[in-house]
Design a protein around this motif. Structure first.
Motif, PDB file in Angstrom:
ATOM      1  N   MET A   1       0.998 -18.977  30.786  1.00  8.90           N
ATOM      2  CA  MET A   1      -0.331 -18.322  31.301  1.00  8.90           C
ATOM      3  C   MET A   1      -0.633 -17.108  30.278  1.00  8.90           C
ATOM      4  O   MET A   1       0.416 -16.296  29.918  1.00  8.90           O
ATOM      5  N   THR A   2      -1.773 -16.941  29.843  1.00  9.67           N
ATOM      6  CA  THR A   2      -2.380 -16.103  29.086  1.00  9.67           C
ATOM      7  C   THR A   2      -3.565 -15.596  29.752  1.00  9.67           C
ATOM      8  O   THR A   2      -4.573 -16.243  30.076  1.00  9.67           O
ATOM      9  N   PHE A   3      -3.835 -14.054  29.758  1.00  5.97           N
ATOM     10  CA  PHE A   3      -5.232 -13.487  30.027  1.00  5.97           C
ATOM     11  C   PHE A   3      -5.917 -13.057  28.919  1.00  5.97           C
ATOM     12  O   PHE A   3      -6.871 -12.237  28.979  1.00  5.97           O
ATOM     13  N   ARG A   4      -5.321 -13.360  27.647  1.00  3.29           N
ATOM     14  CA  ARG A   4      -6.116 -12.822  26.458  1.00  3.29           C
ATOM     15  C   ARG A   4      -7.532 -13.475  26.536  1.00  3.29           C
ATOM     16  O   ARG A   4      -7.638 -14.612  26.722  1.00  3.29           O
ATOM     17  N   PRO A   5      -8.379 -12.744  26.129  1.00  2.00           N
ATOM     18  CA  PRO A   5      -9.725 -13.008  26.296  1.00  2.00           C
ATOM     19  C   PRO A   5      -9.950 -14.455  25.392  1.00  2.00           C
ATOM     20  O   PRO A   5     -10.931 -15.396  25.913  1.00  2.00           O
TER      21      PRO A   5
ATOM     22  N   ARG B   1      -3.468 -16.467  37.079  1.00  2.00           N
ATOM     23  CA  ARG B   1      -4.606 -17.009  36.616  1.00  2.00           C
ATOM     24  C   ARG B   1      -5.424 -17.731  37.665  1.00  2.00           C
ATOM     25  O   ARG B   1      -6.635 -17.684  37.681  1.00  2.00           O
ATOM     26  N   ASP B   2      -4.483 -18.065  38.708  1.00  2.00           N
ATOM     27  CA  ASP B   2      -5.683 -18.581  39.900  1.00  2.00           C
ATOM     28  C   ASP B   2      -6.377 -17.428  40.380  1.00  2.00           C
ATOM     29  O   ASP B   2      -7.461 -17.581  40.918  1.00  2.00           O
ATOM     30  N   GLU B   3      -5.876 -16.323  40.655  1.00  2.00           N
ATOM     31  CA  GLU B   3      -6.634 -15.207  41.010  1.00  2.00           C
ATOM     32  C   GLU B   3      -7.837 -14.614  40.133  1.00  2.00           C
ATOM     33  O   GLU B   3      -8.864 -14.615  40.668  1.00  2.00           O
ATOM     34  N   LEU B   4      -7.740 -14.879  38.946  1.00  2.00           N
ATOM     35  CA  LEU B   4      -8.500 -14.525  38.001  1.00  2.00           C
ATOM     36  C   LEU B   4      -9.596 -15.583  37.995  1.00  2.00           C
ATOM     37  O   LEU B   4     -10.926 -15.293  37.897  1.00  2.00           O
TER      38      LEU B   4
END
Length: 144
Positions: free
Chosen positions: A1-5, A98-101
């Motif tokens: 999982m990644t939060f990078r734009p 990722r689900d929360e995002l």
């Protein structure tokens, strides 16, 4: 999982409202701070000043990266993502999955996402990027 734009774009999650409109990238500011530190213009205590709660978030829920800390070179950086907006706590929401995002991105409120890199060892931190997210409702037509 990644939060990078770049990983979020195209997925519908965290995609800036109106494409890339409103995206603020802080890489040039980061490069300036790192260069000033390496030239001796800034002391380590000037740049390794992360708030204890930010370091705690980095250690417990941050997303590890493969990028080494530019200050201590002893640890990999960790990304911490915060979202601010209406009906969220005044100190924002630290995104832990990722689900929360995805849930936040589907909200009809105008939200702002902040991505911060943190070194859990030396406490370096720098805001990487800020961008709008969510799906605000269109403004009602004026008149009658």
């Amino acid at each position: 999982m990644t939060f990078r734009p770049r990983a979020l774009r195209g997925s519908g999650l965290g995609t800036p409202v109106g494409g890339n409109a409103g995206v603020i990238d802080y890489r040039l500011a980061r490069a300036g701070v790192v260069a000033s530190f390496k030239k001796g213009r800034l002391a380590r205590h000037d740049v390794c000043d992360a708030h204890p709660e930010l370091v705690r978030a980095a250690r417990q829920v941050g997303e590890p990266t493969a990028e080494r800390c530019p200050i201590c070179d002893d640890a990999d950086l960790v990304l911490v993502t915060y979202v601010f907006g209406p009906r969220l706590p005044p100190f924002g929401r630290c995104v832990t999955s990722r689900d929360e995002l995805a849930r936040l991105a589907r909200r009809t409120d105008a939200l702002t996402c902040y991505m911060v890199e943190v070194c859990p060892e030396c406490c370096w931190n720098h805001l990487l990027r800020a961008f709008p997210m969510g799906r605000p409702k269109p403004a009602a037509a004026a008149g009658g």
